[in-house]
Design an enzyme around this catalytic site. Structure first.
Site, PDB file in Angstrom:
ATOM      1  N   LYS A   1     156.163  24.726 -17.122  1.00 45.87           N
ATOM      2  CA  LYS A   1     155.658  24.598 -18.500  1.00 45.87           C
ATOM      3  C   LYS A   1     154.258  25.185 -18.529  1.00 45.87           C
ATOM      4  O   LYS A   1     153.572  25.221 -17.493  1.00 45.87           O
ATOM      5  CB  LYS A   1     155.599  23.116 -18.896  1.00 45.87           C
ATOM      6  CG  LYS A   1     155.567  22.877 -20.378  1.00 45.87           C
ATOM      7  CD  LYS A   1     156.946  22.873 -21.016  1.00 45.87           C
ATOM      8  CE  LYS A   1     156.880  22.831 -22.513  1.00 45.87           C
ATOM      9  NZ  LYS A   1     158.193  22.666 -23.132  1.00 45.87           N
TER      10      LYS A   1
ATOM     11  N   ASP B   1     157.392  26.721 -27.483  1.00 47.71           N
ATOM     12  CA  ASP B   1     157.330  25.259 -27.629  1.00 47.71           C
ATOM     13  C   ASP B   1     156.446  25.027 -28.857  1.00 47.71           C
ATOM     14  O   ASP B   1     156.314  25.937 -29.695  1.00 47.71           O
ATOM     15  CB  ASP B   1     156.750  24.605 -26.358  1.00 47.71           C
ATOM     16  CG  ASP B   1     156.881  23.077 -26.358  1.00 47.71           C
ATOM     17  OD1 ASP B   1     157.996  22.576 -26.162  1.00 47.71           O
ATOM     18  OD2 ASP B   1     155.871  22.380 -26.564  1.00 47.71           O
TER      19      ASP B   1
HETATM   20  P1  NDP Z   1     157.015  23.320 -33.721  1.00 48.71           P
HETATM   21  O1  NDP Z   1     155.643  23.761 -33.457  1.00 48.71           O
HETATM   22  O2  NDP Z   1     157.979  24.276 -34.324  1.00 48.71           O
HETATM   23  O3  NDP Z   1     157.010  21.999 -34.625  1.00 48.71           O
HETATM   24  C1  NDP Z   1     156.328  20.846 -34.247  1.00 48.71           C
HETATM   25  C2  NDP Z   1     156.429  19.838 -35.391  1.00 48.71           C
HETATM   26  O4  NDP Z   1     155.909  18.592 -34.940  1.00 48.71           O
HETATM   27  C3  NDP Z   1     155.590  20.248 -36.591  1.00 48.71           C
HETATM   28  O5  NDP Z   1     156.177  19.765 -37.733  1.00 48.71           O
HETATM   29  C4  NDP Z   1     154.260  19.540 -36.306  1.00 48.71           C
HETATM   30  O6  NDP Z   1     153.488  19.303 -37.445  1.00 48.71           O
HETATM   31  C5  NDP Z   1     154.776  18.229 -35.734  1.00 48.71           C
HETATM   32  N1  NDP Z   1     153.730  17.639 -34.878  1.00 48.71           N
HETATM   33  C6  NDP Z   1     153.092  18.211 -33.843  1.00 48.71           C
HETATM   34  N2  NDP Z   1     152.184  17.366 -33.314  1.00 48.71           N
HETATM   35  C7  NDP Z   1     152.293  16.226 -34.047  1.00 48.71           C
HETATM   36  C8  NDP Z   1     151.641  14.979 -34.008  1.00 48.71           C
HETATM   37  N3  NDP Z   1     150.678  14.726 -33.089  1.00 48.71           N
HETATM   38  N4  NDP Z   1     152.009  14.039 -34.912  1.00 48.71           N
HETATM   39  C9  NDP Z   1     152.961  14.281 -35.834  1.00 48.71           C
HETATM   40  N5  NDP Z   1     153.619  15.448 -35.920  1.00 48.71           N
HETATM   41  C10 NDP Z   1     153.285  16.405 -35.038  1.00 48.71           C
HETATM   42  O7  NDP Z   1     157.571  22.758 -32.321  1.00 48.71           O
HETATM   43  P2  NDP Z   1     159.064  22.530 -31.866  1.00 48.71           P
HETATM   44  O8  NDP Z   1     159.892  22.108 -33.006  1.00 48.71           O
HETATM   45  O9  NDP Z   1     159.479  23.704 -31.065  1.00 48.71           O
HETATM   46  O10 NDP Z   1     158.892  21.327 -30.816  1.00 48.71           O
HETATM   47  C11 NDP Z   1     158.948  19.964 -31.220  1.00 48.71           C
HETATM   48  C12 NDP Z   1     159.221  19.095 -29.999  1.00 48.71           C
HETATM   49  O11 NDP Z   1     160.461  19.500 -29.389  1.00 48.71           O
HETATM   50  C13 NDP Z   1     158.175  19.171 -28.876  1.00 48.71           C
HETATM   51  O12 NDP Z   1     158.120  17.909 -28.234  1.00 48.71           O
HETATM   52  C14 NDP Z   1     158.781  20.183 -27.916  1.00 48.71           C
HETATM   53  O13 NDP Z   1     158.288  20.034 -26.603  1.00 48.71           O
HETATM   54  C15 NDP Z   1     160.245  19.779 -28.010  1.00 48.71           C
HETATM   55  N6  NDP Z   1     161.190  20.805 -27.584  1.00 48.71           N
HETATM   56  C16 NDP Z   1     161.213  22.042 -28.162  1.00 48.71           C
HETATM   57  C17 NDP Z   1     162.139  22.979 -27.765  1.00 48.71           C
HETATM   58  C18 NDP Z   1     162.281  24.278 -28.476  1.00 48.71           C
HETATM   59  O14 NDP Z   1     163.281  24.958 -28.201  1.00 48.71           O
HETATM   60  N7  NDP Z   1     161.401  24.668 -29.380  1.00 48.71           N
HETATM   61  C19 NDP Z   1     163.043  22.710 -26.633  1.00 48.71           C
HETATM   62  C20 NDP Z   1     163.012  21.350 -26.166  1.00 48.71           C
HETATM   63  C21 NDP Z   1     162.086  20.458 -26.605  1.00 48.71           C
HETATM   64  P3  NDP Z   1     152.242  20.252 -37.802  1.00 48.71           P
HETATM   65  O15 NDP Z   1     152.824  21.429 -38.528  1.00 48.71           O
HETATM   66  O16 NDP Z   1     151.351  19.402 -38.622  1.00 48.71           O
HETATM   67  O17 NDP Z   1     151.619  20.637 -36.489  1.00 48.71           O
END
Ligand code: NDP
Length: 451
Positions: free
Chosen positions: A130, A170
């Protein structure tokens, strides 16, 4: 091999704490895995003697570097970048890059550790890694993001490669960032190779990769429900996040007849009692991906919905929950509320979104609880298939990839069941995922000897 002295779980954790002071997320992740692995290896001397868990909990290497870039006002900015290469016993390191102000070594070490077990569970030959930087892309112009990505890759390129380490996206790293990173890698090395996944279709990306994590989490949920003779149709769902994982999880829930009540971002959550339809979801995708807006704007467009500032959606009564935002977003109090409100299943789209105490509440209540390392493994699985397509210089069609994704999620469910089934037939998915993920990596490490 002579019989070694076994340390007990608490002594093992004390050692982890001492060696990784202040790294709370990393210690939390190791503790969660160690609880199950210790009971599994209790009577298996070979794993003790070779100190397998101790070795997996010490990353192969942690690379940290300076990332210097110029903003639009000609200020020189300095960020810190990392790549944590946790374990490559079963394949090249694989795992995403996160760009967020909160990124630090503890968070990346926890994610790389988790990734090692997750990748093992997929059945594909991928090790765990990572990386990322404490760079916040929010509010930055495209040119600023480009300059940052180019500078980041100017250091990272020497540590990665298609047979060494293959990063992906991510939080904060979507297809725009992957494009800039890949372009810079190609420019520096003069090689076009599958060194990153999550690429756009025009330059070696895979069909279904953007959808894979969210869709996969819903397939996993479906498998858990099927195990107790239930299905998704008609179930209400609370989902957090509104990024890649959350929006695709919502899309698949809707297509299977579920009713999605909530989505969120770091400002708060929206609650739509009527349910978020596909049409409304398309509006959200445009808002978040193209306009880079905030989720509260949903309530200006759809006036029946309400916005709850600085709150998470776990107060909302629902049948199933998909936490898809970030780590530790659902704590013990939230878990108790959800259980009290009758939730029947939790499938984690995010990585470690539930605190250890929250996990215990779900486990004690014996509701269906699919931990991230199993439920969200669909993303990295399709990344693995992107690597295969790049190696063969071929592109597979979306139907084939969706079928493969479905099969992989079902196989992961079966692996969890194999090692996690309780005497009464219910399944401890955390235990199942931890042990199944551990065993494959551990057996490979035993074959290599000490090193
Ligand atoms: P994105 O950046 O596309 O989206 C993240 C989302 O989570 C946004 O809506 C963001 O809001 C919100 N967010 C981030 N930090 C916080 C916080 N502290 N409190 C509340 N909301 C928060 O990321 P992903 O969708 O790709 O990833 C989301 C999760 O899934 C992570 O844990 C990642 O590690 C996991 N994941 C992702 C994969 C992938 O293929 N993308 C694979 C496996 C796991 P805002 O816009 O305000 O930042």
């Amino acid at each position: 091999m002579s019989k070694s002295e076994h340390v007990d779980l608490e002594t093992f954790i004390e050692g982890v704490e001492k060696r990784n002071q202040g790294q709370t997320e990393f210690i939390q992740a190791v503790r969660e895995v160690a609880q199950d692995v210790f009971s599994f290896i209790e009577d298996k001397e070979q794993y003790h003697a070779a100190q397998i868990l101790r070795r997996i909990a010490e990353p192969d290497r942690v690379i940290s570097f300076r990332v210097c870039w110029e903003d639009d006002n000609h200020n020189i900015r300095v960020q810190r970048g990392w790549r944590v290469q946790n374990n490559n016993a079963i394949g090249p390191y694989k795992g995403g890059l996160r760009f967020d102000a909160s990124v630090n070594e503890s968070i990346l070490k926890f994610l790389a550790f988790e990734q090692t077990f997750k990748n093992s569970l997929t059945g594909l030959p991928m090790g765990g890694g990572k990386g990322g930087a404490n760079f916040n892309p929010k509010g930055k112009s495209d040119s600023e993001v480009m300059r940052f990505c180019q500078s980041f890759m100017t250091e990272l390129y020497r540590h990665i490669g298609p047979d060494t380490d293959v990063p992906a996206g991510d939080i904060g790293v979507g297809s725009r960032e992957i494009g800039y990173l890949f372009g810079q890698y190609k420019r520096i090395t003069n090689r076009w190779e599958g060194v990153l996944t999550g690429k756009q279709l025009e330059f070696g990306g895979s069909q279904m990769r953007p959808e894979a994590t969210g869709y996969g989490a819903v397939y996993f949920l479906e498998n858990m429900l099927k195990h107790i003779d239930e299905d998704i149709d008609g179930k209400t769902a609370a989902i957090s996040g509104s990024g890649n994982v959350a929006t695709h999880a919502a899309e698949m829930m809707i297509s299977k007849g579920g009713k999605v009540l909530t989505l969120s971002d770091s400002d708060g959550f929206i609650h739509d009692k009527e349910g978020i339809t596909q049409e409304k979801l398309d509006w959200i995708k445009e808002l978040k991906q193209v306009k880079r807006g905030r989720i509260k704007e949903y309530c200006d467009e759809f006036s029946d919905a309400t916005f709850h500032k600085d709150k998470n959606p776990w107060d909302v009564e629902c049948d199933v929950v998909l936490p898809c935002a970030t780590q530790n977003e659902l704590d013990e109090k939230d878990a108790k509320k959800l259980v009290k409100n009758g939730v029947m299943a939790v499938a984690e789209g995010a990585n470690m979104p539930t605190t250890l105490e929250g996990v215990h509440v779900f486990k004690d209540a014996q509701i269906l609880y699919g931990p991230g390392k199993a439920a969200n493994a669909g993303g990295v699985a399709v990344s693995g298939l992107e690597i295969s397509q790049n190696a063969e210089r071929l592109s597979w069609d979306a139907d084939k990839l969706e079928t493969l994704l479905n099969e992989i999620m079902s196989d992961i469910h079966d692996r969890c069941t194999e090692y996690g089934e309780r005497e009464d037939g219910s399944v401890d998915y955390v235990k199942g995922a931890n042990i199944a993920g551990f065993k494959k990596v551990a057996d490979a490490m035993l074959a290599f000897g000490v090193g």
